[in-house]
Design an enzyme around this catalytic site. Sequence first.
Site, PDB file in Angstrom:
ATOM      1  N   LEU A 138      -2.611   0.223  -7.139  1.00 23.37           N
ATOM      2  CA  LEU A 138      -1.494   1.014  -6.620  1.00 23.37           C
ATOM      3  C   LEU A 138      -0.996   0.486  -5.280  1.00 23.37           C
ATOM      4  O   LEU A 138      -1.787   0.192  -4.384  1.00 23.37           O
ATOM      5  CB  LEU A 138      -1.929   2.475  -6.468  1.00 23.37           C
ATOM      6  CG  LEU A 138      -0.913   3.461  -5.885  1.00 23.37           C
ATOM      7  CD1 LEU A 138      -1.046   4.818  -6.569  1.00 23.37           C
ATOM      8  CD2 LEU A 138      -1.129   3.645  -4.371  1.00 23.37           C
ATOM      9  N   LEU A 139       0.318   0.387  -5.165  1.00 22.37           N
ATOM     10  CA  LEU A 139       1.003   0.059  -3.907  1.00 22.37           C
ATOM     11  C   LEU A 139       1.730   1.309  -3.431  1.00 22.37           C
ATOM     12  O   LEU A 139       2.323   2.013  -4.244  1.00 22.37           O
ATOM     13  CB  LEU A 139       1.969  -1.092  -4.139  1.00 22.37           C
ATOM     14  CG  LEU A 139       3.021  -1.442  -3.073  1.00 22.37           C
ATOM     15  CD1 LEU A 139       3.360  -2.931  -3.164  1.00 22.37           C
ATOM     16  CD2 LEU A 139       4.321  -0.622  -3.221  1.00 22.37           C
ATOM     17  N   ASP A 141       3.148   2.813   0.835  1.00 23.76           N
ATOM     18  CA  ASP A 141       4.008   2.603   1.997  1.00 23.76           C
ATOM     19  C   ASP A 141       4.083   1.147   2.475  1.00 23.76           C
ATOM     20  O   ASP A 141       3.053   0.465   2.578  1.00 23.76           O
ATOM     21  CB  ASP A 141       3.496   3.411   3.183  1.00 23.76           C
ATOM     22  CG  ASP A 141       3.383   4.890   2.901  1.00 23.76           C
ATOM     23  OD1 ASP A 141       3.658   5.311   1.771  1.00 23.76           O
ATOM     24  OD2 ASP A 141       2.992   5.618   3.821  1.00 23.76           O
ATOM     25  N   GLN A 145       0.322  -0.496   1.888  1.00 19.66           N
ATOM     26  CA  GLN A 145      -0.803   0.310   1.456  1.00 19.66           C
ATOM     27  C   GLN A 145      -1.195  -0.106   0.040  1.00 19.66           C
ATOM     28  O   GLN A 145      -0.351  -0.171  -0.857  1.00 19.66           O
ATOM     29  CB  GLN A 145      -0.416   1.783   1.476  1.00 19.66           C
ATOM     30  CG  GLN A 145      -0.258   2.368   2.870  1.00 19.66           C
ATOM     31  CD  GLN A 145      -1.602   2.606   3.529  1.00 19.66           C
ATOM     32  OE1 GLN A 145      -2.261   3.590   3.278  1.00 19.66           O
ATOM     33  NE2 GLN A 145      -2.005   1.679   4.382  1.00 19.66           N
ATOM     34  N   TYR A 160      -4.880   3.584   6.781  1.00 27.59           N
ATOM     35  CA  TYR A 160      -3.608   4.185   6.411  1.00 27.59           C
ATOM     36  C   TYR A 160      -2.448   3.479   7.132  1.00 27.59           C
ATOM     37  O   TYR A 160      -2.629   2.531   7.875  1.00 27.59           O
ATOM     38  CB  TYR A 160      -3.621   5.680   6.709  1.00 27.59           C
ATOM     39  CG  TYR A 160      -4.260   6.521   5.624  1.00 27.59           C
ATOM     40  CD1 TYR A 160      -5.066   5.951   4.638  1.00 27.59           C
ATOM     41  CD2 TYR A 160      -4.069   7.898   5.584  1.00 27.59           C
ATOM     42  CE1 TYR A 160      -5.651   6.728   3.645  1.00 27.59           C
ATOM     43  CE2 TYR A 160      -4.655   8.683   4.598  1.00 27.59           C
ATOM     44  CZ  TYR A 160      -5.446   8.093   3.629  1.00 27.59           C
ATOM     45  OH  TYR A 160      -6.010   8.863   2.655  1.00 27.59           O
ATOM     46  N   SER A 161      -1.238   3.987   6.934  1.00 30.41           N
ATOM     47  CA  SER A 161      -0.024   3.269   7.316  1.00 30.41           C
ATOM     48  C   SER A 161       0.104   3.063   8.820  1.00 30.41           C
ATOM     49  O   SER A 161      -0.439   3.825   9.627  1.00 30.41           O
ATOM     50  CB  SER A 161       1.207   4.014   6.804  1.00 30.41           C
ATOM     51  OG  SER A 161       1.269   3.961   5.411  1.00 30.41           O
ATOM     52  N   ASP A 163       0.419   7.303  10.777  1.00 24.73           N
ATOM     53  CA  ASP A 163       1.564   6.394  10.612  1.00 24.73           C
ATOM     54  C   ASP A 163       2.188   5.992  11.946  1.00 24.73           C
ATOM     55  O   ASP A 163       3.392   6.184  12.171  1.00 24.73           O
ATOM     56  CB  ASP A 163       2.640   7.012   9.719  1.00 24.73           C
ATOM     57  CG  ASP A 163       2.097   7.628   8.451  1.00 24.73           C
ATOM     58  OD1 ASP A 163       1.044   7.165   7.983  1.00 24.73           O
ATOM     59  OD2 ASP A 163       2.713   8.577   7.930  1.00 24.73           O
ATOM     60  N   GLU A 180       6.005  12.430   7.981  1.00 23.77           N
ATOM     61  CA  GLU A 180       5.298  11.164   7.823  1.00 23.77           C
ATOM     62  C   GLU A 180       6.200  10.000   8.230  1.00 23.77           C
ATOM     63  O   GLU A 180       7.425  10.106   8.245  1.00 23.77           O
ATOM     64  CB  GLU A 180       4.840  10.982   6.369  1.00 23.77           C
ATOM     65  CG  GLU A 180       3.741  11.942   5.954  1.00 23.77           C
ATOM     66  CD  GLU A 180       3.047  11.506   4.675  1.00 23.77           C
ATOM     67  OE1 GLU A 180       1.806  11.465   4.677  1.00 23.77           O
ATOM     68  OE2 GLU A 180       3.737  11.213   3.677  1.00 23.77           O
TER      69      GLU A 180
END
Length: 482
Positions: free
Chosen positions: A39-40, A42, A58, A101-102, A161, A219
Amino acid sequence: MTRDEQLRQAAYAEMDEHKEIVERDPYRLRYHLMPPVGLLNDPNGFIQSRGVYHLYYQWMPFKTGHGAKFWGHYSSTDLVDWTHEEIALTPSEWYEKNGCYSGSAIEHDGNIHVFYTGNVKDEEGNRETYQCLAVSEDGVTFDKKGPVVHLPVGFTAHFRDPKVWKQDGTYYMVVGAQTTDLKGAVAIFRSENLADWTYSGILAGGGRGKLADFGYMFECPDLFPLDGEDVLIFSPQGLEAEGMKYRNVYQAGYVKGSFDPESTAFEHGDFEELDRGFDFYAPQTTLDDKGRRILYGWMSVPDQNEQNHPTIEYKWLHTMTLPRELKVVGDKVWQIPVGELTALRAEGVVEHRVTLMRENKELEGVRGKTVELQLDDIRIENGWLDLTISDGARLLYHQSDKVFTFERKSYVDGTVEKRQCTLNELKSMQIFIDTSSIEIFINGGEETFTSRFYPSPNLDRISFSASKKAEFRLKKWSLKRG
């Protein structure tokens, strides 16, 4: 072997094991950025450094669901031809054990500094969050420095983020946040050296101003100057649908205004969605050496039927949008496909001057699964104009209602679902079709619709119809990677 090395080897083994089945998927895209497996989501750390564009993302390599994310990495010199690089970050340290995370990237002293959220959960699911720093000399291999920002008072652990930039000699960071009274917010920090950060307050939301009661989480914030104004892009969660607006589970959009770097105050107008389609979220921008503000978005939306996509049986899920240049035109931010994308066009163009009189028509040479269409000088005498792509998607403009509609066949249950916007006039459309995606740029970028769709694999027809009389000029290019 270190934890980082173990994770890298496991991810590369997953890529090797499933490479053949991934490539057999008839819905695998031809000119978009996708994960090699898994899975791809952000876009992360988008930056141009030493003439090279780096787009991190991500990535969950072990399944088509979410989990302890890695940072995957693509690089390019032209925004068209991309190389899939080594894994940039793995969730190997205590402060990121449940996911890197992003985040974002900035160049400093010749090195790329990436800031990202380290996600930590205990056995009961309680969350901790850290804004972390890693540094790279080449944009490929990173030296992790660990957390540089801890959770300020007044926020829940949904705090993530980070986007960093330099302005007037000072570094700033915005972070997507949720206040302890469950209001979406953007927090802002400042620093003189990229290592020591001071919390400066809430930039937007948090129960105040025009975004006072605007969902429970913001976000992927991104604040930047554009054509004499300051633009804050973010992705709010928890909005209720209002007519044609906010129809997806979550949204992505912007507010425009004026940012004061001294006080970190931001006066702004109302929220506007960036894209009207089914699949657009978590966009991130960078400023390149041509002075362009370029955006990539994730071509999906969290928690929106992810378990039903046809590509899951082929061991991969999701893609990036095409790169778009941003401009302020009037009171709106427009998105325009970057000029470099013309390099995708194969030799030769099919051209037609089309007049439709209460009819449906297919045009000679206008078909395919990986094509670009350009419709100009559109004139509709009352009634509607319709463009249908095989059995998967339909574009419809009603002249009298001033409404543009995008319809697709649902990949969940096969029903027809739609997204719409009001549009005073339809003058032109630039449309990019790529086996299972479509990106529609209306009137030169005034409105965009971005969506995945899944037509029958053996169909590639494109047809046009009008309820009364419609005229337009059409150009069609096959795209090389088709």
